[in-house]
Write a protein that holds these residues in place. Sequence first.
Motif, short mmCIF file in Angstrom:
data_model
loop_
_atom_site.label_atom_id
_atom_site.label_comp_id
_atom_site.label_asym_id
_atom_site.label_seq_id
_atom_site.Cartn_x
_atom_site.Cartn_y
_atom_site.Cartn_z
N GLY A 139 0.54 -0.96 0.06
CA GLY A 139 -0.20 0.21 0.05
C GLY A 139 0.55 1.06 -0.55
N LYS A 140 2.31 1.20 -0.55
CA LYS A 140 2.86 2.13 -0.16
C LYS A 140 2.66 3.59 -1.13
N THR A 141 2.36 3.12 -2.68
CA THR A 141 1.71 4.05 -3.83
C THR A 141 0.58 4.72 -3.01
N SER A 142 -0.31 3.91 -2.32
CA SER A 142 -1.52 5.07 -1.82
C SER A 142 -1.25 5.69 -1.24
N VAL A 143 -0.38 5.46 0.68
CA VAL A 143 0.16 6.43 1.38
C VAL A 143 0.46 7.18 0.44
N ALA A 144 1.99 7.04 0.19
CA ALA A 144 2.41 8.60 0.04
C ALA A 144 1.71 9.40 -1.22
N ARG A 145 0.44 8.82 -1.99
CA ARG A 145 -0.01 9.89 -2.23
C ARG A 145 -0.52 10.60 -1.01
N ALA A 146 -0.84 9.90 -0.45
CA ALA A 146 -2.21 10.88 0.07
C ALA A 146 -1.25 11.60 1.03
N LEU A 147 -0.32 11.17 1.42
CA LEU A 147 0.41 11.97 2.35
C LEU A 147 1.45 13.71 1.68
N ALA A 148 1.47 12.87 0.16
CA ALA A 148 2.28 14.02 -1.53
C ALA A 148 0.96 15.40 -0.76
N GLN A 149 -0.21 14.83 -1.31
CA GLN A 149 -1.20 15.77 -0.97
C GLN A 149 -1.34 16.99 -0.06
#
Length: 210
Positions: A12-22
């Motif tokens: 789930g790295k990409t989904s979490v990274a996406r949310a953190l980046a936003q």
Amino acid sequence: MQIAIDGPAGAGKTSVARALAQHFQCLLVNTGAMYRAVALGLSQNLQLSDVHIDVLPRERLLLNGEDVTEQLYTPEMDELASQIAARPDVREVLIAKQRQIAQRQSVVMEGRDITTVVLPDADVKLFLEASVEARAQRRARERGEEYHSILEQIRERDQRDGQSFARLQITPKTIVLNTDHKSLDEVVALAIKAVQRALQGRNISGKLSQ
Ligand code: DC
């Protein structure tokens, strides 16, 4: 600001990274996509020295100026990226590129060796872990593919990925989040809290939104 995230395939790295980046208004750098773009270039018979990758906002990736974002997530690229990630010359070039990107702007960077090798001094280091079964279930759902064949593929890739670099490691300052039996929203909420706490601890304001 540098937020580094590591973990195995399908955690789930990409989904979490996406949310953190936003949330923290940083550039999202998906380093797996960079390995995939190099794999694509090499599959087109380019020499490594002729492969130029640009990471753009909104998760777009350029290979020698051409937007190849939509060509990176196929079973062929899963396989080829995993193979070329074992090449020391490929890793050397991409690690240098990733560090250069992180020096120029605030990033959330995700991959396998970000907390350990690429950005060991990142402001926040997160490791997402999940059982191989939970990761296969997530991938099967995302891609609409059969669970057992995905499970087998993930096991094989874990093994090969582990041979490509100094295995997935967790450094003492890395915050580990287990994503088994948690929804994406729950994991994101935990990750945001962990980042805020870590930034406060380091006395860095970042761009925290409450
Ligand atoms: O995360 P992903 O499946 O898109 O990654 C593609 C391949 O690249 C995968 O086999 C692992 C490898 N990889 C790597 O070796 N180092 C990274 N920092 C990111 C990915």
